[in-house]
Design a protein around this motif. Structure first.
Motif, PDB file in Angstrom:
ATOM      1  N   ILE A 237       0.859  -1.254  -0.268  1.00 51.92           N
ATOM      2  CA  ILE A 237      -0.096  -0.013  -0.027  1.00 51.92           C
ATOM      3  C   ILE A 237       1.052   1.306   0.077  1.00 51.92           C
ATOM      4  CG2 ILE A 237      -1.661   1.245   1.284  1.00 51.92           C
ATOM      5  CD1 ILE A 237      -2.489  -1.427   2.659  1.00 51.92           C
ATOM      6  N   VAL A 238       0.713   2.200  -1.246  1.00 51.70           N
ATOM      7  CA  VAL A 238       1.749   3.177  -1.254  1.00 51.70           C
ATOM      8  C   VAL A 238       1.232   4.490  -0.448  1.00 51.70           C
ATOM      9  CG1 VAL A 238       2.878   4.697  -2.829  1.00 51.70           C
ATOM     10  CG2 VAL A 238       2.520   2.175  -3.260  1.00 51.70           C
ATOM     11  N   GLY A 239       1.865   4.930   0.407  1.00 47.18           N
ATOM     12  CA  GLY A 239       1.552   6.081   1.210  1.00 47.18           C
ATOM     13  C   GLY A 239       2.387   7.333   0.911  1.00 47.18           C
ATOM     14  N   SER A 240       2.157   8.403   1.661  1.00 50.85           N
ATOM     15  CA  SER A 240       2.996   9.712   1.230  1.00 50.85           C
ATOM     16  C   SER A 240       4.388   9.416   1.404  1.00 50.85           C
ATOM     17  CB  SER A 240       2.568  10.659   2.455  1.00 50.85           C
ATOM     18  OG  SER A 240       3.146  10.378   3.623  1.00 50.85           O
ATOM     19  N   SER A 241       5.345  10.635   0.935  1.00 48.23           N
ATOM     20  CA  SER A 241       6.714  10.482   0.833  1.00 48.23           C
ATOM     21  C   SER A 241       7.261  10.342   2.226  1.00 48.23           C
ATOM     22  CB  SER A 241       7.326  11.432   0.179  1.00 48.23           C
ATOM     23  OG  SER A 241       6.932  12.803   0.624  1.00 48.23           O
ATOM     24  N   TRP A 242       8.319   9.547   2.557  1.00 50.94           N
ATOM     25  CA  TRP A 242       8.997   9.600   3.995  1.00 50.94           C
ATOM     26  C   TRP A 242      10.100  10.751   3.995  1.00 50.94           C
ATOM     27  CZ3 TRP A 242      13.277   5.243   4.738  1.00 50.94           C
ATOM     28  CH2 TRP A 242      13.865   5.372   5.864  1.00 50.94           C
ATOM     29  N   ARG A 243      10.850  10.806   2.916  1.00 52.56           N
ATOM     30  CA  ARG A 243      11.709  11.984   3.075  1.00 52.56           C
ATOM     31  C   ARG A 243      11.947  12.858   1.849  1.00 52.56           C
ATOM     32  NH1 ARG A 243      16.606   7.914   5.224  1.00 52.56           N
ATOM     33  NH2 ARG A 243      16.185   8.073   7.327  1.00 52.56           N
ATOM     34  N   GLU A 244      11.745  12.254   0.659  1.00 56.30           N
ATOM     35  CA  GLU A 244      11.976  13.020  -0.602  1.00 56.30           C
ATOM     36  C   GLU A 244      10.814  13.075  -1.535  1.00 56.30           C
ATOM     37  OE1 GLU A 244      15.899  11.445  -2.962  1.00 56.30           O
ATOM     38  OE2 GLU A 244      15.368   9.850  -1.590  1.00 56.30           O
ATOM     39  N   PRO A 245      10.621  14.273  -2.210  1.00 58.31           N
ATOM     40  CA  PRO A 245      11.779  15.417  -2.213  1.00 58.31           C
ATOM     41  C   PRO A 245      11.125  16.293  -0.937  1.00 58.31           C
ATOM     42  CG  PRO A 245       9.870  16.028  -3.752  1.00 58.31           C
ATOM     43  CD  PRO A 245       9.691  14.467  -3.275  1.00 58.31           C
ATOM     44  N   MET A 246      10.007  16.038  -0.241  1.00 62.19           N
ATOM     45  CA  MET A 246       9.891  16.770   0.956  1.00 62.19           C
ATOM     46  C   MET A 246       8.932  15.799   1.880  1.00 62.19           C
ATOM     47  SD  MET A 246       7.457  17.558  -1.392  1.00 62.19           S
ATOM     48  CE  MET A 246       7.767  19.375  -1.886  1.00 62.19           C
ATOM     49  N   PRO A 247       9.032  15.518   3.105  1.00 65.02           N
ATOM     50  CA  PRO A 247       8.218  14.624   3.935  1.00 65.02           C
ATOM     51  C   PRO A 247       6.769  14.813   3.645  1.00 65.02           C
ATOM     52  CG  PRO A 247      10.181  15.410   5.296  1.00 65.02           C
ATOM     53  CD  PRO A 247      10.053  16.273   4.033  1.00 65.02           C
ATOM     54  N   GLY A 248       6.001  13.961   3.788  1.00 59.32           N
ATOM     55  CA  GLY A 248       4.526  13.873   3.658  1.00 59.32           C
ATOM     56  C   GLY A 248       3.865  14.430   2.421  1.00 59.32           C
ATOM     57  N   TRP A 249       4.495  14.472   1.453  1.00 55.25           N
ATOM     58  CA  TRP A 249       3.859  14.822   0.161  1.00 55.25           C
ATOM     59  C   TRP A 249       2.960  13.627  -0.304  1.00 55.25           C
ATOM     60  CZ3 TRP A 249       3.419  13.124  -4.942  1.00 55.25           C
ATOM     61  CH2 TRP A 249       2.805  14.058  -5.953  1.00 55.25           C
ATOM     62  N   ILE A 250       1.679  14.173  -0.911  1.00 55.54           N
ATOM     63  CA  ILE A 250       0.649  13.262  -1.199  1.00 55.54           C
ATOM     64  C   ILE A 250      -0.283  14.174  -1.911  1.00 55.54           C
ATOM     65  CG2 ILE A 250      -0.793  13.827   1.112  1.00 55.54           C
ATOM     66  CD1 ILE A 250      -0.589  10.277  -0.658  1.00 55.54           C
ATOM     67  N   ASP A 251      -0.758  13.312  -2.998  1.00 53.74           N
ATOM     68  CA  ASP A 251      -1.931  14.177  -3.845  1.00 53.74           C
ATOM     69  C   ASP A 251      -3.079  13.355  -4.093  1.00 53.74           C
ATOM     70  OD1 ASP A 251      -0.910  12.225  -5.760  1.00 53.74           O
ATOM     71  OD2 ASP A 251      -0.587  13.765  -7.272  1.00 53.74           O
ATOM     72  N   ASN A 252      -3.248  12.119  -3.623  1.00 55.67           N
ATOM     73  CA  ASN A 252      -4.552  11.455  -3.697  1.00 55.67           C
ATOM     74  C   ASN A 252      -5.084  10.901  -2.615  1.00 55.67           C
ATOM     75  OD1 ASN A 252      -3.788   8.427  -3.481  1.00 55.67           O
ATOM     76  ND2 ASN A 252      -2.032   9.063  -4.383  1.00 55.67           N
ATOM     77  N   TYR A 253      -6.560  10.466  -2.642  1.00 58.63           N
ATOM     78  CA  TYR A 253      -7.270  10.125  -1.517  1.00 58.63           C
ATOM     79  C   TYR A 253      -7.245   8.605  -1.298  1.00 58.63           C
ATOM     80  CZ  TYR A 253      -9.267  15.036  -1.226  1.00 58.63           C
ATOM     81  OH  TYR A 253      -9.194  16.046  -1.160  1.00 58.63           O
ATOM     82  N   ASN A 254      -6.258   7.942  -2.084  1.00 62.22           N
ATOM     83  CA  ASN A 254      -6.432   6.426  -1.958  1.00 62.22           C
ATOM     84  C   ASN A 254      -5.799   5.861  -0.650  1.00 62.22           C
ATOM     85  OD1 ASN A 254      -7.392   6.255  -4.612  1.00 62.22           O
ATOM     86  ND2 ASN A 254      -5.176   6.050  -5.358  1.00 62.22           N
ATOM     87  N   GLY A 255      -6.332   4.688  -0.272  1.00 60.24           N
ATOM     88  CA  GLY A 255      -5.845   3.949   0.968  1.00 60.24           C
ATOM     89  C   GLY A 255      -5.896   5.041   2.221  1.00 60.24           C
TER      90      GLY A 255
END
Length: 522
Positions: A237-255
């Motif tokens: 299950i793919v979630g937001s970014s850990w470190r790159e290019p910035m922590p917490g980047w997300i652009d969809n409502y999946n999962g």
């Protein structure tokens, strides 16, 4: 040579190479493009398959993609990075991807590496469309790849749950219960209604059309692409970014992203789930780093078989769905969203009756009351519709929140061992140092900042609102409890009957609803 001065073998491999990416406007695809231009700055060209959408041509969609905050870091270090990225008009549903002769010739003559991440990620897509998007597109890609004169590697993005009908899933391609060619032929002439009738029987012990068709696609690759330099990567299950290019980047409502938003707004209050089930969530930047490394290793190794790489975190054993609930609620107490209807609270339960009772009392009934209020003030009622939409979305996760799987990482570990120290840092996909508490803090903050695009300067007002909502709910709760206690100890037999009759009726209705929903969710 010391690690500090050691060059990147992977970056050197991509130097002066041209890359073709499908699904570049998707969540993983965007991250892949950004990482390539940032960490492989000498890549020659990156061709992106993009289709016109909602009145916007491919040039508009490319500009919109590259203007995202996701590219702010690379923009600051390499302002001309956009010159390397070229949009190619096409659609995975069209014959030959809908490529015109010029674009097809460009890819055939110049392309070295292919990343295929285009797919429908809707779990319950109608089977006929899911086959065309997830299976037929793979056949079209293989035909195109066979024509490419400089091809060195092809990376297909699958899912760790393609074979979720098994508990222990090896890094191998499993034969499907039905030959993909038969379904592909049928999808060309059979109408949607017939497919819909046959869907449950065809997917059998898999939970949805997504996992079923991803398994079919893997088998097509193993049968028709074994003479190509191919590899398959299976993220969980793919979630937001850990470190790159910035922590917490997300652009969809999946999962998990949809869970965070719905919970933070007060609309999601309960979920079905086993408290001990492992939540196998992998940050998107970890997935992308492995994809780039797999592209490199597939080219230099020249394997005679098609390797499969699991990209997962479940082996850590430290994150359960229960932990996600606890950690997430702790963060959502301080990272508050705008316009919440009540303060965040989420209960995870494996008991279906308890789940449906809690959903009715904490989600459906309050949504009904809010819609009544909306009608009274002359506005359009929206809350029951939102409640139903959230329920349908969350229901697709039930199969995964109630179970755990084992995903061996032998090939992934071997790949990491073949990388230099520099590449292990630059293209890191080792999650042993992942701090889940900090990750979920960044995830919640990223959902507010990047997904909902809310101003962080308004955070204090949102916290004050949440505290008021909590006080109001507590007041209503204690008032209701007090009234019930008073009625129970009231000596009038008539009052007792007035209370007991509707309560019995309500509980009988809830039992019928629970049984109905239990059958529907199995």
């Amino acid at each position: 040579m010391s690690a500090s001065t050691e060059t990147s073998e992977i970056a050197d491999f991509y130097k002066n190479k041209s890359v073709f990416i499908t699904g570049a406007t998707g969540f993983i695809g965007k991250q892949l493009v950004e990482k390539l231009v940032r960490s492989c700055p000498d890549v020659e060209h990156i061709y992106l398959l993009i289709r016109p959408k909602r009145g916007h041509d491919v040039a508009d969609r490319l500009r919109e993609l590259l203007s995202s905050t996701l590219f702010d870091l690379v923009r600051s270090t390499n302002p001309n990075f956009e010159q390397k990225i070229i949009a190619v008009q096409g659609d995975i549903l069209d014959p030959n991807f809908g490529l015109n002769a010029s674009d097809e010739s460009t890819l055939i003559e110049n392309c070295h590496i292919v990343f295929h991440s285009a797919a429908t990620v809707r779990f319950h897509e109608p089977l006929r469309l899911a086959i065309q998007m997830n299976v037929a597109s793979v056949k079209k890609l293989l035909v195109l790849c066979h024509k490419m004169k400089k091809l060195q590697s092809v990376v297909h993005v699958s899912t760790a749950y393609a074979n979720c009908n098994r508990n222990d899933i090896a890094e191998m391609v499993y034969p499907p219960p039905i030959q993909p060619s038969k379904l592909l032929d049928a999808s060309e002439w059979m109408d949607d209604q017939v497919f819909d009738v046959l869907t449950t029987k065809l997917i059998n012990d898999r939970p949805n059309t997504y996992t079923f068709t991803k398994a079919l696609a893997e088998y097509v690759i193993s049968q028709e692409g074994n003479d190509l330099p191919l590899a398959i990567i299976r993220p969980s299950i793919v979630g937001s970014s850990w470190r790159e290019p910035m922590p917490g980047w997300i652009d969809n409502y999946n999962g998990p992203s949809g869970m965070i938003v719905a919970t933070s707004k007060g609309m999601l209050r309960t979920m079905l789930g086993s408290l001990s089930s492992i939540a196998d969530i992998v940050p998107v930047d970890v997935c992308v780093n492995m994809m780039i490394a797999v592209g490199w290793y597939t080219a230099i190794k020249n394997s005679k078989t098609i390797p499969v790489y699991h990209c997962c975190t479940g082996h850590l054993g430290s994150l359960t769905w229960s932990n996600i609930t606890k950690i997430g609620l702790r963060h959502l107490d301080t990272i508050c969203m705008e316009n919440a209807i009540t303060f965040p609270h989420l209960t995870l339960t494996p008991n279906r009756f308890r789940y449906h009772y809690q959903r009715f009392s904490q989600e459906v009934f309050p949504a009904f009351l809010l819609d009544c209020y909306m009608r009274l003030i002359g506005r359009k009622p929206i809350f029951l519709r939102l409640c139903d939409k959230i329920y349908k979305s969350v229901r697709t996760l039930n199969f995964f929140t109630m179970r755990s799987w084992t995903f061996p990482l032998d090939n992934s570990i071997s790949l990491r061992n073949e990388m230099t120290d520099t590449d292990q840092k630059t293209f890191n996909f080792d999650v042993k140092d992942l701090d889940w508490t900090q990750y979920w803090y960044n995830y919640c903050l990223g959902a507010k900042q990047y997904l909902l695009r809310e101003d962080l300067a308004h955070m204090s007002k949102c916290r004050q609102r949440n505290q008021r909502l909590k006080r109001i709910q507590n007041l209503l709760w204690y008032t209701a409890v007090g009234l019930i206690i008073k009625m129970i100890f009231f000596r009038s037999v008539r009052i007792h009957r007035m209370i007991l009759i509707p309560l019995r009726f309500i509980f009988s209705i809830l039992s019928i609803i629970a049984k109905k929903f239990s059958l529907n969710t199995k």
